[in-house]
Design a protein around this motif. Structure first.
Motif, mmCIF file in Angstrom:
data_model
loop_
_atom_site.group_PDB
_atom_site.id
_atom_site.type_symbol
_atom_site.label_atom_id
_atom_site.label_comp_id
_atom_site.label_asym_id
_atom_site.label_seq_id
_atom_site.Cartn_x
_atom_site.Cartn_y
_atom_site.Cartn_z
ATOM 1 N N LEU A 158 0.854 -1.329 0.052
ATOM 2 C CA LEU A 158 0.019 -0.128 -0.063
ATOM 3 C C LEU A 158 0.810 1.220 0.067
ATOM 4 C CD1 LEU A 158 -2.758 -1.171 2.409
ATOM 5 C CD2 LEU A 158 -2.864 -1.288 0.063
ATOM 6 N N ILE A 159 0.683 2.134 -1.143
ATOM 7 C CA ILE A 159 1.642 3.094 -1.238
ATOM 8 C C ILE A 159 0.943 4.461 -0.879
ATOM 9 C CG2 ILE A 159 3.141 4.625 -2.748
ATOM 10 C CD1 ILE A 159 3.119 1.998 -4.634
ATOM 11 N N LEU A 160 1.481 5.195 0.107
ATOM 12 C CA LEU A 160 0.969 6.627 0.528
ATOM 13 C C LEU A 160 2.340 7.582 0.139
ATOM 14 C CD1 LEU A 160 -0.266 4.429 2.645
ATOM 15 C CD2 LEU A 160 -0.954 6.355 3.822
ATOM 16 N N PRO A 161 1.852 8.112 -0.919
ATOM 17 C CA PRO A 161 3.052 8.988 -1.612
ATOM 18 C C PRO A 161 3.398 10.089 -0.982
ATOM 19 C CG PRO A 161 1.410 8.246 -3.293
ATOM 20 C CD PRO A 161 0.684 8.073 -2.212
ATOM 21 N N GLY A 162 2.231 10.770 -0.254
ATOM 22 C CA GLY A 162 2.577 11.997 0.354
ATOM 23 C C GLY A 162 3.038 11.838 2.022
ATOM 24 N N GLY A 163 3.269 10.566 2.334
ATOM 25 C CA GLY A 163 3.669 10.164 3.891
ATOM 26 C C GLY A 163 2.599 9.930 4.572
ATOM 27 N N LEU A 164 3.115 9.877 5.799
ATOM 28 C CA LEU A 164 1.850 9.476 6.682
ATOM 29 C C LEU A 164 1.329 10.550 7.700
ATOM 30 C CD1 LEU A 164 3.230 5.883 8.105
ATOM 31 C CD2 LEU A 164 1.205 6.534 6.615
ATOM 32 N N SER A 165 1.602 11.798 7.150
ATOM 33 C CA SER A 165 0.792 12.839 8.001
ATOM 34 C C SER A 165 -0.507 13.285 7.526
ATOM 35 C CB SER A 165 1.714 14.315 7.730
ATOM 36 O OG SER A 165 1.662 14.364 6.324
ATOM 37 N N ARG A 166 -0.886 12.696 6.294
ATOM 38 C CA ARG A 166 -2.256 12.973 5.659
ATOM 39 C C ARG A 166 -2.310 12.126 4.547
ATOM 40 N NH1 ARG A 166 -2.922 16.776 1.572
ATOM 41 N NH2 ARG A 166 -1.355 18.240 1.569
ATOM 42 N N LEU A 167 -3.406 11.876 3.930
ATOM 43 C CA LEU A 167 -3.723 11.130 2.586
ATOM 44 C C LEU A 167 -3.723 12.527 1.789
ATOM 45 C CD1 LEU A 167 -6.522 8.607 2.624
ATOM 46 C CD2 LEU A 167 -3.874 8.432 2.886
ATOM 47 N N VAL A 168 -3.221 12.340 0.470
ATOM 48 C CA VAL A 168 -2.948 13.405 -0.487
ATOM 49 C C VAL A 168 -4.006 13.146 -1.739
ATOM 50 C CG1 VAL A 168 -0.709 14.211 0.085
ATOM 51 C CG2 VAL A 168 -0.906 12.648 -1.605
#
Length: 522
Positions: A158-168
């Protein structure tokens, strides 16, 4: 028919039989950094996704044996996009002890990842920040040596490209494609899905082909997920969200979407990275994948420069000990990886992988970009030329070995060359079997040393350029489809790479070539 979304084998028994090494009430997660100091080193660890989604506990379990195909692994960047509005009711976050240079982890974002994992029938979630003891160098080294295997044997990444501070959102730009570790995280898994902010539900997008967006079930803030390969392909095409007209349900309306999430317009090198990543994914497990991996890796950056090499070694079947290298010793690690690849019978596919880059000052068989730290994008040159000129892989790269002095010894056809008296602006097809052209457009003539061995400067034939055959890009016929390495002699008699050149297949039929000569280059 077996459901490809469903991991094989039982899951509940595996989860309940794993020892719990950390269990914290949800309300305590924001009060102090999460510590794994009391946890034994050298173990696989996972987050209990269901318990986290329920909002009751953060529970981490451990095992000696990797539970293959029964967990989801997370790919993200430690320093991601900032909060949209940091002053207005920020979401609860948690931090990890000794996870330096990492953003706080948004609990809602992590819950969304856990929801997605459960939706894909994975009860376990692997997240490096929580599953590696960040303050324990021995545990880090143990995990890094197994990092490729962790991603290779997950059910899904599961890729969260903007990091784990929030969904982009899809239109937002991120630096995911430029970071070192994310290359392996995209190639090793059996499949990758990208998580993003989304409020349109499960639907299809219209691009070069239809793209399926799946709503993450039960997510109050709105989240969708899409296959990485689809998102990469759509990033180079006009894409529309197609919905039914509210006035007339028999009619469709189209809304143009900006697909910047993986490949943006502002970051130099993103489009080149996309092409290299698509090439590596298309050629996964086949000849040519190594060229694409090297090309992508050369342009990526990491907080610890040595990670550029440690993050790709598993894709070559190599396991280096991270404790043998200091954090900024990327060049030493690169040489160790090259030595291992050739010792295992592999090919020197890093040679000329970005022909326009100057050779390194310390080791000329690697581009100078390996000797640079952060900010390598500034050294890539014309992105448009790079994007259109690097849609190929190298067939028949030379074999060889790296000796104790750090010299690369390769076996390949070799010929003496001389700067062409005619200059060098024209394409070498005009001179047929006699000339090659370097990336400064200087022509070099192949010469035949009568009655003796070849003399420097040399041209070393590295192989034939083969086009990527991905449907996202057109195919073309390039008559100068052979790649050559130009090698000169130093004052001390040693040989160094001077640059790279291209030429037609006819060049190899001219007199002056010695067949499979071994050449030793620093």
């Amino acid at each position: 028919m077996e459901n490809p979304e469903k991991p094989a084998g039982g899951q509940a028994d595996d989860l309940h039989s794993m020892p719990c090494v950390l269990k914290l009430p949800f309300e305590s997660l924001s009060t102090a950094p999460i510590s794994l100091d009391q946890v034994p080193a050298a173990r696989y660890r996972f987050i209990d996704a269901k318990l986290f989604v329920n909002g009751s506990y953060l529970r981490v379990v451990e095992t000696d044996i990797l539970p293959k195909n029964r967990y989801a692994a997370i790919s993200y960047v430690w320093k991601g996009v900032p909060p949209l509005n940091p002053t207005a009711n920020p979401p609860p976050t948690m931090t990890i002890k000794s996870a330096f240079n990492a953003d706080p982890i948004s609990l809602p974002a992590l819950r969304t990842a856990c929801r997605a994992a459960l939706q894909l029938e994975c009860p376990l979630l692997w997240l490096d920040g929580l599953c590696i003891k960040q303050g324990d160098e021995d545990d880090k080294a143990w995990q890094i040596q197994r990092m490729f295997s962790i991603y290779e044997h997950c059910h899904v990444c599961l890729i969260l490209p903007g990091g784990l501070s929030r969904l982009v959102a899809l239109e937002e730009e991120t630096n995911w494609v430029s970071r070192a570790w994310t290359l392996q995280e995209a190639i090793a898994p059996p499949r990758c899905k990208v998580l993003f902010s989304w409020t349109h539900g499960t639907c299809y997008l219209e691009s070069l082909f239809y793209l399926h967006v799946e709503q993450v079930e039960g997510d109050e803030s709105g989240a969708g997920m899409m296959e990485l390969v689809s998102l990469l392909a759509a990033s180079s095409r006009v894409t529309y969200l197609v919905t039914k007209s509210e006035d007339d349900p028999t009619q469709e309306k189209k809304q143009k979407l900006e697909m910047n999430l993986i490949v943006g317009d502002k970051r130099p090198g993103d489009r080149v990275q996309r092409n290299a990543l698509i090439g590596a994914l298309d050629l996964k497990g086949k000849e040519g994948m190594a060229s694409a991996i090297w090309r992508a890796a050369m342009m990526r950056v990491a907080y610890r420069p040595v990670d550029m090499i440690l993050s790709i070694m598993g894709m070559f079947g190599v396991s280096l000990d991270a404790r043998e290298f200091v954090h900024d010793d990327r060049l030493k690690a690169a040489l160790a990886l090259m030595r291992e690849i050739l010792a295992r019978g592999g090919r020197a596919e890093w040679l000329g992988v970005i022909p326009s880059l100057p050779p390194g000052k310390v080791f000329s068989t690697a581009p100078n970009i390996l000797e640079l730290g952060e900010g390598v994008e500034a050294h890539l040159g014309d992105e448009d030329a790079m994007e259109n000129g690097l849609l190929w892989w190298l067939q028949g790269a030379p074999t060889g070995f790296v000796d104790e002095d750090g010299y690369v010894n390769v076996t390949a056809p070799v010929a003496s060359v001389i700067v062409s008296a005619s200059g060098g602006s024209e394409n070498t097809t005009a001179k047929g079997a006699h000339s090659i052209r370097d990336h400064g457009h200087q022509q070099w003539d192949i010469i035949d040393v009568q009655g003796g061995s070849s003399l420097p400067p040399y041209a070393v034939h590295l192989g034939e350029k083969k086009n990527y055959l991905n449907g996202s890009y057109p195919t073309w016929s390039d008559p100068e489809n052979n790649l050559f390495m130009l090698v000169g002699q130093e004052s001390n008699g040693g040989l160094r790479v001077a640059g790279y050149a291209v030429g037609t297949a006819q060049v190899l039929s001219s007199s002056g070539w010695s067949t499979n000569e071994t050449i030793r280059v620093k």
